[in-house]
Design a protein around this motif. Sequence first.
Motif, mmCIF file in Angstrom:
data_model
loop_
_atom_site.group_PDB
_atom_site.id
_atom_site.type_symbol
_atom_site.label_atom_id
_atom_site.label_comp_id
_atom_site.label_asym_id
_atom_site.label_seq_id
_atom_site.Cartn_x
_atom_site.Cartn_y
_atom_site.Cartn_z
ATOM 1 N N UNK A 141 -8.335 -2.657 -20.054
ATOM 2 C CA UNK A 141 -8.110 -1.597 -19.058
ATOM 3 C C UNK A 141 -8.725 -1.991 -17.723
ATOM 4 N N UNK A 142 -9.936 -2.551 -17.761
ATOM 5 C CA UNK A 142 -10.610 -2.966 -16.519
ATOM 6 C C UNK A 142 -9.845 -4.082 -15.816
ATOM 7 N N UNK A 143 -9.357 -5.039 -16.600
ATOM 8 C CA UNK A 143 -8.569 -6.130 -16.009
ATOM 9 C C UNK A 143 -7.304 -5.581 -15.359
ATOM 10 N N UNK A 144 -6.633 -4.658 -16.047
ATOM 11 C CA UNK A 144 -5.390 -4.101 -15.507
ATOM 12 C C UNK A 144 -5.635 -3.230 -14.280
ATOM 13 N N UNK A 145 -6.805 -2.593 -14.181
ATOM 14 C CA UNK A 145 -7.140 -1.853 -12.961
ATOM 15 C C UNK A 145 -7.121 -2.801 -11.763
ATOM 16 N N UNK A 146 -7.712 -3.984 -11.944
ATOM 17 C CA UNK A 146 -7.697 -4.986 -10.879
ATOM 18 C C UNK A 146 -6.261 -5.392 -10.551
ATOM 19 N N UNK A 147 -5.463 -5.614 -11.596
ATOM 20 C CA UNK A 147 -4.068 -6.026 -11.399
ATOM 21 C C UNK A 147 -3.279 -4.962 -10.649
ATOM 22 N N UNK A 148 -3.424 -3.704 -11.076
ATOM 23 C CA UNK A 148 -2.684 -2.618 -10.435
ATOM 24 C C UNK A 148 -3.090 -2.449 -8.971
ATOM 25 N N UNK A 149 -4.379 -2.545 -8.705
ATOM 26 C CA UNK A 149 -4.824 -2.407 -7.322
ATOM 27 C C UNK A 149 -4.286 -3.548 -6.473
#
Length: 516
Positions: free
Chosen positions: A374-382
Motif C-alpha cells: 500500500x505504501x509503495x502504491x501511494x508513491x506510485x499514485x502520487x
Amino acid sequence: MGIKLGILLVYFAIMVGIGLYCRKHATDVKGFVLGGRSVGPWLTAFAYGTSYFSAVVFVGYAGQFGWKYGIASTWIGLGNAIIGSLLAWVVLGRRTRIMTQHLDSATMPEFFGSRFDSKSLKIGASALIFIFLIPYTASLYNGLSRLFAMAFNVDFTVCVIVMAVLTGIYVIAGGYMATAINDFIQGIIMLFGICAVIAAVLHSKGGFTEAMHALAEVKDPEATTMNGAFASFLGPDPLSLLGVVILTSLGTWGLPQMVQKFYAIKSENAIKKGTIISTLFAIVVSGGCYFLGGFGRLFSDQVDVVANGFDSIIPTMLSGLSDVLIGLVVLLVLSASMSTLSSLVIASSSTLTLDFINKNFVKDMSEKTQVRMIRVLIVVFILISVVIALIQYNSSVTFIAQLMGISWGALAGSFLGPLIYGLYWKKTTKSGCWASFIFGAGIMILVILRPQMFPAILQSPINAGAFAMIASMILVPVVSLLTPKPSDKLVDECFRCYETPATVASKVALPDEEEE
C-alpha cells in the motif's frame, strides 16, 4: 513574503510531525487503512468534510458556477451540506459501519465482493476506482497554480512537487490516522479562512448590501436577458443549477474515499455526533465558497474568462487582499487539496492492493507485505497524478481535463445504487450491480468521446453525471427483479448484523413455540 513563507513552513512542519507521530497506528492493514476502526466523531466529520471540499471546489467550481449562476450558486453549497453531508451520514453512516465491520471489509470493492459473493464484482469495482480516481487526484493540483503564482511568483511545477512530497510523507508514515488528525487541523484552517476571505472581499466592494446592489446591475445578454438575474433567488438557469446540486451533493454517497470514512468511525454514538459536526462544517465551508464565487462578476473588469478560464476568477478576487490574508488563502487551498489528496491516494492504493493484487496475483500476502505494498502504491499514485497534472499544465492535452471532470460522475454513477441497495435491500443482485457499473462508467466515457450522441442537456459532464446517478438508483432494482435472486444463506448472513438481540432471541424461540 516573509510572513507568507513563515505560515507555510510552520504548517508543513506540523503536517509531517503528525505523520511521524502516528506511525504506531499504521502497523497492520486495518490500522493503516481504517485507523483501527477507532476514529472519533470530530476527526471523522472533519476528515469527511475536508475530503469533500478541495481546491477544485474553492478555485474551480466556486469561480465557474458563481460566474454562471451568481449568488444563487450558494444553493450548491447548501445542497452539499443537506444532501451530501447530513443525509449521507443519516442514510449511510450506521449501516455502512455495521455491515462492513461484519463482513470484515476495508474497502468498497471488498464490500461488494463479500456482500454479493462475487470476485468479479470486487475486481471490476477496483478497476473503476483505479481508472477514475487517478485523474481526479491530478485535478487537485490545478487550483494551486494561480494562487501560488499570485502569492509567491512560484512555478506550478514547484507547487505540485512540494505538495505531493509532503502529503506522501505523512500519509505513508501514519496512514489513515495521520490523515484524520491532519484533516482536523486543515478543517479548522478552512473554517476560519473562508470566513475571513468572504468578509474581506465584501468589504472591498462596500459591504454586503452594496455588493448585492452592484450584482443586480450586472447584465450579460449571452447568458440571460433577465434583469437582476445574478442577484436573484434561483439565478438565470435554475434547471442546470439543480443538476450541479445533484452531482456535487448526491455524488458523495457513491465515492469510495468518502464512504470509507464510515468504515473507520468507532461507534454509533460517534456517528450521531459526526452527523451534526459534518453538516455544520459543510454549511460554512461549501456554502461560503459558492457564496463568495457568486460575487465574481463584480470583478469582470479584471478577469478575462475567455482567455484565462474560470479558474482565474477566485484568484483575481483575492489578489487585492493583505499579505496575511493571502497567506491564509494559500493555506486554505493547500489544506483543502492536501486533505483530499491524502484521502484519494489511501483509497486508491488500498483498493489496488487488497482487492486486485492480493490473492489474484500474489497468494498468501502477509499483513506486513500488504501494508508495504500500500505504501509503495501511494508513491506510485502520487507520481502518476503529478505527471498527469504537469502534462496538462504544460501542453494542450484536453482529454485529461475532460476525464478529470467526469471522474466524480463515473464513480458515483457506478457505485451509488449498488451501495445503497446493497445495504438496505435483500433482493439486490450481482447483475443489478454490474448494470450500474457498466451504465455509469459507460455513459461518462461516451460523453467524452462522442458527446454528439446525447441531447444538448446531457453533453455537459455535470448533467451527465447527475443523470448517471439517478439511473443507477433505477437500474439496480429493475435488473435485480429480472435476474435470479441471491441465495437466502448469503443474504441472511449479510443482514444478520442489523438484528438486535431481541430479534435473534425471538427467531430462536419460534420453533419451540410451534412445537408446543
